[in-house]
Design a protein around this motif. Sequence first.
Motif, short mmCIF file in Angstrom:
data_model
loop_
_atom_site.label_atom_id
_atom_site.label_comp_id
_atom_site.label_asym_id
_atom_site.label_seq_id
_atom_site.Cartn_x
_atom_site.Cartn_y
_atom_site.Cartn_z
N CYS A 4 14.47 -9.30 -6.27
CA CYS A 4 14.21 -9.14 -4.85
C CYS A 4 12.91 -9.89 -4.49
O CYS A 4 12.13 -10.26 -5.37
CB CYS A 4 14.08 -7.67 -4.49
SG CYS A 4 12.74 -6.79 -5.33
N ASP A 5 12.69 -10.11 -3.22
CA ASP A 5 11.50 -10.84 -2.76
C ASP A 5 10.22 -10.13 -3.20
O ASP A 5 9.27 -10.77 -3.64
CB ASP A 5 11.50 -11.00 -1.24
CG ASP A 5 12.57 -11.98 -0.75
OD1 ASP A 5 13.05 -12.79 -1.57
OD2 ASP A 5 12.90 -11.92 0.44
N ALA A 6 10.19 -8.80 -3.09
CA ALA A 6 8.98 -8.06 -3.46
C ALA A 6 8.67 -8.21 -4.95
O ALA A 6 7.51 -8.35 -5.34
CB ALA A 6 9.13 -6.58 -3.09
N GLY A 7 9.69 -8.19 -5.79
CA GLY A 7 9.49 -8.37 -7.23
C GLY A 7 9.04 -9.79 -7.55
O GLY A 7 8.13 -10.00 -8.35
N ARG A 8 9.70 -10.75 -6.93
CA ARG A 8 9.34 -12.15 -7.14
C ARG A 8 7.88 -12.39 -6.74
O ARG A 8 7.17 -13.14 -7.39
CB ARG A 8 10.29 -13.04 -6.35
CG ARG A 8 10.44 -14.42 -6.87
CD ARG A 8 11.53 -15.25 -6.22
NE ARG A 8 12.00 -14.86 -4.91
CZ ARG A 8 13.19 -14.29 -4.66
NH1 ARG A 8 14.02 -14.04 -5.65
NH2 ARG A 8 13.55 -13.97 -3.45
N ASP A 9 7.44 -11.73 -5.66
CA ASP A 9 6.06 -11.88 -5.19
C ASP A 9 5.04 -11.30 -6.18
O ASP A 9 3.89 -11.75 -6.22
CB ASP A 9 5.86 -11.22 -3.83
CG ASP A 9 6.53 -11.99 -2.70
OD1 ASP A 9 6.92 -13.16 -2.91
OD2 ASP A 9 6.68 -11.40 -1.61
N LEU A 10 5.44 -10.30 -6.98
CA LEU A 10 4.51 -9.69 -7.95
C LEU A 10 4.29 -10.56 -9.19
O LEU A 10 3.22 -10.50 -9.80
CB LEU A 10 5.05 -8.34 -8.41
CG LEU A 10 4.64 -7.11 -7.65
CD1 LEU A 10 5.30 -5.88 -8.26
CD2 LEU A 10 3.15 -6.94 -7.58
N VAL A 11 5.28 -11.33 -9.58
CA VAL A 11 5.20 -12.12 -10.82
C VAL A 11 3.98 -13.04 -10.79
O VAL A 11 3.77 -13.78 -9.83
CB VAL A 11 6.48 -12.95 -11.04
CG1 VAL A 11 6.34 -13.87 -12.24
CG2 VAL A 11 7.68 -12.03 -11.21
N GLY A 12 3.15 -12.93 -11.83
CA GLY A 12 1.95 -13.76 -11.95
C GLY A 12 0.72 -13.18 -11.27
O GLY A 12 -0.38 -13.68 -11.47
N LYS A 13 0.89 -12.12 -10.49
CA LYS A 13 -0.27 -11.48 -9.85
C LYS A 13 -1.00 -10.65 -10.90
O LYS A 13 -0.43 -10.23 -11.90
CB LYS A 13 0.19 -10.58 -8.70
CG LYS A 13 0.82 -11.32 -7.56
CD LYS A 13 -0.08 -11.36 -6.37
CE LYS A 13 0.40 -12.29 -5.29
NZ LYS A 13 1.44 -11.82 -4.44
N PRO A 14 -2.30 -10.37 -10.67
CA PRO A 14 -3.03 -9.51 -11.61
C PRO A 14 -2.36 -8.14 -11.73
O PRO A 14 -1.83 -7.60 -10.74
CB PRO A 14 -4.41 -9.38 -10.97
CG PRO A 14 -4.53 -10.53 -10.03
CD PRO A 14 -3.13 -10.84 -9.57
N SER A 15 -2.38 -7.57 -12.91
CA SER A 15 -1.74 -6.28 -13.13
C SER A 15 -2.45 -5.15 -12.39
O SER A 15 -1.93 -4.05 -12.28
CB SER A 15 -1.64 -5.95 -14.62
OG SER A 15 -2.91 -5.99 -15.22
N SER A 16 -3.62 -5.43 -11.83
CA SER A 16 -4.31 -4.43 -11.02
C SER A 16 -3.66 -4.26 -9.65
O SER A 16 -3.89 -3.26 -8.96
CB SER A 16 -5.79 -4.81 -10.84
OG SER A 16 -5.89 -6.09 -10.23
N VAL A 17 -2.80 -5.21 -9.25
CA VAL A 17 -2.05 -5.10 -7.99
C VAL A 17 -1.03 -3.97 -8.18
O VAL A 17 -0.31 -3.95 -9.18
CB VAL A 17 -1.34 -6.43 -7.65
CG1 VAL A 17 -0.41 -6.27 -6.47
CG2 VAL A 17 -2.36 -7.53 -7.41
N PRO A 18 -0.95 -3.02 -7.25
CA PRO A 18 -0.01 -1.90 -7.42
C PRO A 18 1.45 -2.37 -7.33
O PRO A 18 1.75 -3.40 -6.73
CB PRO A 18 -0.35 -0.96 -6.26
CG PRO A 18 -1.18 -1.72 -5.31
CD PRO A 18 -1.75 -2.91 -6.03
N PRO A 19 2.36 -1.59 -7.94
CA PRO A 19 3.78 -1.93 -7.89
C PRO A 19 4.31 -1.85 -6.46
O PRO A 19 3.77 -1.12 -5.64
CB PRO A 19 4.43 -0.87 -8.78
CG PRO A 19 3.47 0.25 -8.81
CD PRO A 19 2.11 -0.34 -8.63
N HIS A 20 5.40 -2.60 -6.18
CA HIS A 20 5.98 -2.49 -4.85
C HIS A 20 6.73 -1.17 -4.72
O HIS A 20 7.02 -0.50 -5.72
CB HIS A 20 6.82 -3.72 -4.49
CG HIS A 20 8.13 -3.88 -5.20
ND1 HIS A 20 9.21 -3.06 -4.97
CD2 HIS A 20 8.55 -4.80 -6.09
CE1 HIS A 20 10.24 -3.47 -5.69
NE2 HIS A 20 9.86 -4.52 -6.40
#
Length: 78
Positions: A4-20
Amino acid sequence: MQPCDAGRDLVGKPSSVPPHGDLAASGVSAFGPPGNMTKVSSRWNCTVCGNWMYQNTADGDPPKEWAIGERPADWPAK
């Protein structure tokens, strides 16, 4: 399976970013002997697209980043 778009947007972001909002916590991945295990990632499963997301620790691959991957080997098949 397309993420999904939200998952694709998380890839490569710092793991400190909260899950969608559609990610369900599904356990952790770790390695090492019992009593001295090292946490590699927190596992999440998307309730919308079904993909698996990994919120990696410093020992994950890639370290300290979100990644998308396969269903964990220890996860029961449906």
